[in-house]
Design an enzyme around this catalytic site. Sequence first.
Site, PDB file in Angstrom:
ATOM      1  N   LYS A   1      12.422  -6.251  -5.744  1.00  0.00           N
ATOM      2  CA  LYS A   1      11.987  -7.559  -5.233  1.00  0.00           C
ATOM      3  C   LYS A   1      12.302  -8.592  -6.294  1.00  0.00           C
ATOM      4  O   LYS A   1      12.363  -8.267  -7.494  1.00  0.00           O
ATOM      5  CB  LYS A   1      10.485  -7.554  -4.939  1.00  0.00           C
ATOM      6  CG  LYS A   1      10.069  -8.576  -3.908  1.00  0.00           C
ATOM      7  CD  LYS A   1      10.326  -8.088  -2.485  1.00  0.00           C
ATOM      8  CE  LYS A   1       9.967  -9.119  -1.441  1.00  0.00           C
ATOM      9  NZ  LYS A   1       9.978  -8.554  -0.082  1.00  0.00           N
TER      10      LYS A   1
HETATM   11  P1  NAD Z   1       8.831 -17.434   6.033  1.00  0.00           P
HETATM   12  O1  NAD Z   1       8.927 -18.255   4.830  1.00  0.00           O
HETATM   13  O2  NAD Z   1       9.952 -17.470   7.004  1.00  0.00           O
HETATM   14  O3  NAD Z   1       7.509 -17.796   6.850  1.00  0.00           O
HETATM   15  C1  NAD Z   1       6.230 -17.740   6.292  1.00  0.00           C
HETATM   16  C2  NAD Z   1       5.281 -18.338   7.318  1.00  0.00           C
HETATM   17  O4  NAD Z   1       3.925 -18.181   6.871  1.00  0.00           O
HETATM   18  C3  NAD Z   1       5.452 -19.849   7.527  1.00  0.00           C
HETATM   19  O5  NAD Z   1       5.285 -20.140   8.904  1.00  0.00           O
HETATM   20  C4  NAD Z   1       4.324 -20.467   6.716  1.00  0.00           C
HETATM   21  O6  NAD Z   1       3.958 -21.754   7.191  1.00  0.00           O
HETATM   22  C5  NAD Z   1       3.259 -19.431   6.980  1.00  0.00           C
HETATM   23  N1  NAD Z   1       2.140 -19.420   6.050  1.00  0.00           N
HETATM   24  C6  NAD Z   1       2.154 -19.431   4.704  1.00  0.00           C
HETATM   25  N2  NAD Z   1       0.891 -19.394   4.242  1.00  0.00           N
HETATM   26  C7  NAD Z   1       0.080 -19.350   5.332  1.00  0.00           C
HETATM   27  C8  NAD Z   1      -1.313 -19.304   5.527  1.00  0.00           C
HETATM   28  N3  NAD Z   1      -2.148 -19.296   4.509  1.00  0.00           N
HETATM   29  N4  NAD Z   1      -1.795 -19.257   6.799  1.00  0.00           N
HETATM   30  C9  NAD Z   1      -0.963 -19.258   7.859  1.00  0.00           C
HETATM   31  N5  NAD Z   1       0.366 -19.288   7.726  1.00  0.00           N
HETATM   32  C10 NAD Z   1       0.879 -19.354   6.486  1.00  0.00           C
HETATM   33  O7  NAD Z   1       8.573 -15.939   5.554  1.00  0.00           O
HETATM   34  P2  NAD Z   1       8.890 -14.589   6.329  1.00  0.00           P
HETATM   35  O8  NAD Z   1      10.242 -14.132   5.943  1.00  0.00           O
HETATM   36  O9  NAD Z   1       8.535 -14.726   7.754  1.00  0.00           O
HETATM   37  O10 NAD Z   1       7.863 -13.604   5.606  1.00  0.00           O
HETATM   38  C11 NAD Z   1       6.499 -13.529   5.986  1.00  0.00           C
HETATM   39  C12 NAD Z   1       5.929 -12.215   5.472  1.00  0.00           C
HETATM   40  O11 NAD Z   1       6.684 -11.120   5.994  1.00  0.00           O
HETATM   41  C13 NAD Z   1       5.964 -12.030   3.955  1.00  0.00           C
HETATM   42  O12 NAD Z   1       4.870 -11.243   3.564  1.00  0.00           O
HETATM   43  C14 NAD Z   1       7.247 -11.245   3.729  1.00  0.00           C
HETATM   44  O13 NAD Z   1       7.253 -10.539   2.514  1.00  0.00           O
HETATM   45  C15 NAD Z   1       7.195 -10.321   4.924  1.00  0.00           C
HETATM   46  N6  NAD Z   1       8.466  -9.740   5.337  1.00  0.00           N
HETATM   47  C16 NAD Z   1       9.540 -10.512   5.616  1.00  0.00           C
HETATM   48  C17 NAD Z   1      10.714  -9.904   6.051  1.00  0.00           C
HETATM   49  C18 NAD Z   1      11.927 -10.696   6.461  1.00  0.00           C
HETATM   50  O14 NAD Z   1      12.865 -10.088   6.963  1.00  0.00           O
HETATM   51  N7  NAD Z   1      11.951 -12.002   6.320  1.00  0.00           N
HETATM   52  C19 NAD Z   1      10.793  -8.507   6.145  1.00  0.00           C
HETATM   53  C20 NAD Z   1       9.660  -7.754   5.860  1.00  0.00           C
HETATM   54  C21 NAD Z   1       8.506  -8.379   5.465  1.00  0.00           C
END
Ligand code: NAD
Length: 438
Positions: free
Chosen positions: A128
């Site tokens: 990461k």
């Molecule tokens: P992103 O940046 O696209 O979206 C994050 C979202 O969370 C946004 O809508 C933001 O406004 C919201 N957010 C942040 N803090 C918040 C809060 N306190 N309350 C409500 N909403 C809140 O990120 P993402 O890629 O969607 O990742 C989200 C999660 O999924 C993370 O934990 C990431 O590690 C995990 N993840 C992502 C992927 C991927 O392919 N992008 C894969 C596996 C896991």
Amino acid sequence: MDTKISSKPSAAPVVAKTAEHVEAHDENPWHQAMEQLDRAGKAMKLEPFALERLRHPKRILTVSVPVKMDDGSVKVFEGYRIQHNMDRGPAKGGIRYHPQVSLDEVKALSFWMTMKCAVVNLPYGGAKGGIICDPKKMSKGELERMTRRYTAEISIIIGPDKDIPAPDVNTNEQVMAWIMDTYSMTIGYACPGVVTGKPIEIGGSLGRKEATGRGVFYVTRELAARRGFDLRKAPIIIQGFGNVGSNAANIFAEHGCKVVGISDVTGGLYDPKGLDLHDIMLYREKNESVANYGKAEHVPIDKFLELPCDILVPAAMENAITKSNADKIKAKYIIEGANGPTSNDADRILNAKGVILVPDILANAGGVTVSYFEWVQDMQSLFWSEKEINARLQEIIVGAFTEVYDLHEKEKVDMRTAAFMVGLRRLGKAASIRGMYP
Ligand code: NAD
């Protein structure tokens, strides 16, 4: 990510949140992760040798990233790339831009990547990366310069055979394109396989953007089949409307499910009759957030997870569910779209309440699975159709779900422990077959 890379000039100083700050909340992700490891290691009597190895990331790189800001000043950001384990293949894991990035957070996220790749049996270890920054307050030019300098700094340890980054919170296809370009310029030829989650035009894969959300849907559908409930009648709420949350919401809706609540960092929207996701997506295209959307009830962030529902998908950040709100959650099923959204204290409370939780290392593994497909396609310069990608994704996620669910029933352990046991079995075998050098 839902952050459109803005062209607004940087307005406020970058805020750093230190590891000590995180620890002060007693929800340090690394401590949480190690407790999860111990619990599963004990349940399956894992060799102490294998357990001890996993307690120590293989390689930790801290870099300083000087960036010329739009106002002519130079700001130095702190960044990390951690390769937790490479026993089963090259390291794999996303890059996060966020003010609350800390070394312990990146360590935990790299460890969960090792576990995740082992649970779904991809030939990868875990990694990461992250930069302490506030991308919402940076211009597109500043983000590009920061990404390129960070890539140059970590280029000594990344590469298609060594460690392959991908998107995470606040990083997207454009950021991956800058990483691919910077790395390729350094080595002198185009190297699409150095990063996944790229645009299609430079070696990205069909279906990657939707893959994590699609995986969330597949595990939920399997869970419904095993628990004997009708998924289309189960109200769903989703926290986080970025890559994972918005795609999961759309895919649930495409399959006739009722998404009654969604939220982003500004707040939540709720409609017990089901939200019009198509309309919300159109609104979001024109607006940074859902804050002022007018056709649903608005719910403050701290009350959102307590809304009435059967299924809750936390898809934002770590520690969304803690001992302070676990008891108030009404969902019967929790599907962890985010990494580490549930603290260990909350896990205990939810288990005691009989809530079934599908853990992050299984529930959100769709993203890394299609990242693996992207990497394979890049290495072969031979690209697959979206239909083929989704079929292969389904096969892997359903297979992993079945293995974990069966073990959860057989050993009478919660699904997180069962998923860890499945992953640890593979990691333990790999470590003992390879042996120790020298
Ligand atoms: P992103 O940046 O696209 O979206 C994050 C979202 O969370 C946004 O809508 C933001 O406004 C919201 N957010 C942040 N803090 C918040 C809060 N306190 N309350 C409500 N909403 C809140 O990120 P993402 O890629 O969607 O990742 C989200 C999660 O999924 C993370 O934990 C990431 O590690 C995990 N993840 C992502 C992927 C991927 O392919 N992008 C894969 C596996 C896991």
